[in-house]
Design a protein around this motif. Sequence first.
Motif, PDB file in Angstrom:
ATOM      1  N   LEU A 187       0.790  -1.231   0.000  1.00  0.00           N
ATOM      2  CA  LEU A 187       0.000   0.000   0.000  1.00  0.00           C
ATOM      3  C   LEU A 187       0.825   1.285   0.000  1.00  0.00           C
ATOM      4  CD1 LEU A 187      -3.053  -0.908   2.254  1.00  0.00           C
ATOM      5  CD2 LEU A 187      -3.140  -0.069  -0.106  1.00  0.00           C
ATOM      6  N   PRO A 188       1.817   1.453   0.867  1.00  0.00           N
ATOM      7  CA  PRO A 188       2.544   2.733   0.838  1.00  0.00           C
ATOM      8  C   PRO A 188       3.267   2.989  -0.479  1.00  0.00           C
ATOM      9  CG  PRO A 188       3.605   1.161   2.327  1.00  0.00           C
ATOM     10  CD  PRO A 188       2.289   0.578   1.958  1.00  0.00           C
ATOM     11  N   PHE A 189       3.751   1.944  -1.109  1.00  0.00           N
ATOM     12  CA  PHE A 189       4.462   2.112  -2.380  1.00  0.00           C
ATOM     13  C   PHE A 189       3.478   2.462  -3.502  1.00  0.00           C
ATOM     14  CE2 PHE A 189       6.721  -1.072   0.193  1.00  0.00           C
ATOM     15  CZ  PHE A 189       7.871  -0.347   0.452  1.00  0.00           C
ATOM     16  N   ILE A 190       2.294   1.820  -3.464  1.00  0.00           N
ATOM     17  CA  ILE A 190       1.264   2.150  -4.451  1.00  0.00           C
ATOM     18  C   ILE A 190       0.788   3.589  -4.255  1.00  0.00           C
ATOM     19  CG2 ILE A 190      -1.079   1.620  -5.223  1.00  0.00           C
ATOM     20  CD1 ILE A 190      -0.538  -1.311  -4.505  1.00  0.00           C
ATOM     21  N   GLU A 191       0.581   3.963  -2.997  1.00  0.00           N
ATOM     22  CA  GLU A 191       0.096   5.322  -2.720  1.00  0.00           C
ATOM     23  C   GLU A 191       1.094   6.366  -3.183  1.00  0.00           C
ATOM     24  OE1 GLU A 191      -1.794   7.839   1.024  1.00  0.00           O
ATOM     25  OE2 GLU A 191      -1.846   5.639   0.978  1.00  0.00           O
ATOM     26  N   ASP A 192       2.369   6.152  -2.918  1.00  0.00           N
ATOM     27  CA  ASP A 192       3.394   7.096  -3.391  1.00  0.00           C
ATOM     28  C   ASP A 192       3.374   7.207  -4.909  1.00  0.00           C
ATOM     29  OD1 ASP A 192       4.208   7.604  -0.823  1.00  0.00           O
ATOM     30  OD2 ASP A 192       5.983   6.311  -0.909  1.00  0.00           O
ATOM     31  N   GLN A 193       3.191   6.077  -5.568  1.00  0.00           N
ATOM     32  CA  GLN A 193       3.174   6.062  -7.027  1.00  0.00           C
ATOM     33  C   GLN A 193       1.958   6.824  -7.565  1.00  0.00           C
ATOM     34  OE1 GLN A 193       4.348   2.280  -8.725  1.00  0.00           O
ATOM     35  NE2 GLN A 193       2.958   2.589 -10.454  1.00  0.00           N
ATOM     36  N   LEU A 194       0.799   6.608  -6.931  1.00  0.00           N
ATOM     37  CA  LEU A 194      -0.415   7.308  -7.360  1.00  0.00           C
ATOM     38  C   LEU A 194      -0.290   8.815  -7.157  1.00  0.00           C
ATOM     39  CD1 LEU A 194      -3.132   4.841  -6.024  1.00  0.00           C
ATOM     40  CD2 LEU A 194      -2.635   5.334  -8.423  1.00  0.00           C
ATOM     41  N   LYS A 195       0.367   9.217  -6.089  1.00  0.00           N
ATOM     42  CA  LYS A 195       0.571  10.650  -5.860  1.00  0.00           C
ATOM     43  C   LYS A 195       1.458  11.261  -6.941  1.00  0.00           C
ATOM     44  CE  LYS A 195      -0.123  10.559  -0.853  1.00  0.00           C
ATOM     45  NZ  LYS A 195       0.531  10.643   0.487  1.00  0.00           N
ATOM     46  N   ARG A 196       2.319  10.432  -7.546  1.00  0.00           N
ATOM     47  CA  ARG A 196       3.168  10.910  -8.648  1.00  0.00           C
ATOM     48  C   ARG A 196       2.449  10.798  -9.990  1.00  0.00           C
ATOM     49  NH1 ARG A 196       6.759   7.268  -6.252  1.00  0.00           N
ATOM     50  NH2 ARG A 196       6.786   6.011  -8.165  1.00  0.00           N
ATOM     51  N   GLU A 197       1.212  10.315  -9.957  1.00  0.00           N
ATOM     52  CA  GLU A 197       0.406  10.107 -11.171  1.00  0.00           C
ATOM     53  C   GLU A 197       1.084   9.132 -12.119  1.00  0.00           C
ATOM     54  OE1 GLU A 197      -0.628  13.882 -12.845  1.00  0.00           O
ATOM     55  OE2 GLU A 197      -1.805  14.482 -11.098  1.00  0.00           O
ATOM     56  N   ASP A 198       1.684   8.120 -11.534  1.00  0.00           N
ATOM     57  CA  ASP A 198       2.310   7.035 -12.295  1.00  0.00           C
ATOM     58  C   ASP A 198       1.427   5.804 -12.106  1.00  0.00           C
ATOM     59  OD1 ASP A 198       3.817   5.011 -13.383  1.00  0.00           O
ATOM     60  OD2 ASP A 198       5.631   5.442 -12.226  1.00  0.00           O
ATOM     61  N   TYR A 199       0.784   5.340 -13.173  1.00  0.00           N
ATOM     62  CA  TYR A 199      -0.253   4.323 -13.052  1.00  0.00           C
ATOM     63  C   TYR A 199       0.164   2.951 -13.578  1.00  0.00           C
ATOM     64  CZ  TYR A 199      -2.725   8.679 -12.328  1.00  0.00           C
ATOM     65  OH  TYR A 199      -3.093   9.920 -11.860  1.00  0.00           O
ATOM     66  N   LYS A 200       1.413   2.786 -13.911  1.00  0.00           N
ATOM     67  CA  LYS A 200       1.893   1.484 -14.384  1.00  0.00           C
ATOM     68  C   LYS A 200       2.050   0.558 -13.183  1.00  0.00           C
ATOM     69  CE  LYS A 200       5.393  -0.673 -17.345  1.00  0.00           C
ATOM     70  NZ  LYS A 200       4.425  -1.189 -18.317  1.00  0.00           N
ATOM     71  N   ILE A 201       1.265  -0.509 -13.151  1.00  0.00           N
ATOM     72  CA  ILE A 201       1.157  -1.325 -11.945  1.00  0.00           C
ATOM     73  C   ILE A 201       2.498  -1.869 -11.494  1.00  0.00           C
ATOM     74  CG2 ILE A 201       0.148  -3.429 -10.972  1.00  0.00           C
ATOM     75  CD1 ILE A 201      -2.288  -2.958 -12.791  1.00  0.00           C
ATOM     76  N   ILE A 202       3.277  -2.379 -12.410  1.00  0.00           N
ATOM     77  CA  ILE A 202       4.497  -3.095 -12.012  1.00  0.00           C
ATOM     78  C   ILE A 202       5.638  -2.162 -11.581  1.00  0.00           C
ATOM     79  CG2 ILE A 202       3.920  -5.020 -13.542  1.00  0.00           C
ATOM     80  CD1 ILE A 202       6.172  -4.049 -15.416  1.00  0.00           C
ATOM     81  N   ARG A 203       5.423  -0.849 -11.627  1.00  0.00           N
ATOM     82  CA  ARG A 203       6.501   0.093 -11.346  1.00  0.00           C
ATOM     83  C   ARG A 203       7.022  -0.020  -9.915  1.00  0.00           C
ATOM     84  NH1 ARG A 203       7.599   2.656 -15.962  1.00  0.00           N
ATOM     85  NH2 ARG A 203       5.766   4.010 -15.969  1.00  0.00           N
TER      86      ARG A 203
END
Length: 233
Positions: free
Chosen positions: A171-187
């Motif tokens: 969750l924290p890694f996904i949330e950080d990614q979403l805040k960067r507007e990066d939506y590629k799941i495997i990132r």
Amino acid sequence: MSLSVVHMEGAYTLASRLWTLSICHGLIYRAVMDIAGIILAGGLGSRMGYVKKAFMEIGGRTVLDRLLAVYVPLFSEIVISARDRADFAGYGHVVAEDRFAARSSLTGIHAGLDAMTASHGFISACDAPFVQGGLIALLLAEATPDMDVIIPIKEDGYMEPLSAVYSKRCLPFIEDQLKREDYKIIRFFDQVQVKTVPLDRLAAGDPHHVSFFNVNGPDDLVQAETLARDLGL
């Protein structure tokens, strides 16, 4: 933590947190966790004329009903991840509303993982009407508490992020990614523990090879109707 013994012979049973799954006679699998089932049902369906894919009918059954028929015998906890709670109020399952405005699969994964009480959740989406319980069972049997992502991988190296198990630790890694507007799941995968599972280890659970068939446009829907009719799906 519960101990689950998976005896592959042909039927599914679920009793509280101790479950037995059967797929293929003579094979025995052992899983060690209680895993939630999460359905991503919040897509726009833009290529389908903005039809909500969860309610598309294939062979006289909605995609959501098809997925629930697979999930109910497998999971004691089911979460529907969606944009609008009201659409799913009558289904009797937890509905996790998106917490980020952007429409993306990663947004739905975030909402589902955040809402579940289990430590891990299996993800599938309403793009995939024919995901097979047998394939899911074999993937669940590959899960261990220390792994954060358990994901099928094809021979060409392509991973299937929308037929995979994720832990709450993501969750924290996904949330950080979403805040960067990066939506590629495997990132975010390089920040967590990932186990890839070759498709040949899952093949016995999907004899018609239809679990990864996606309905993204009108032509796919026509093909889905043909598969449902010809294969009795």
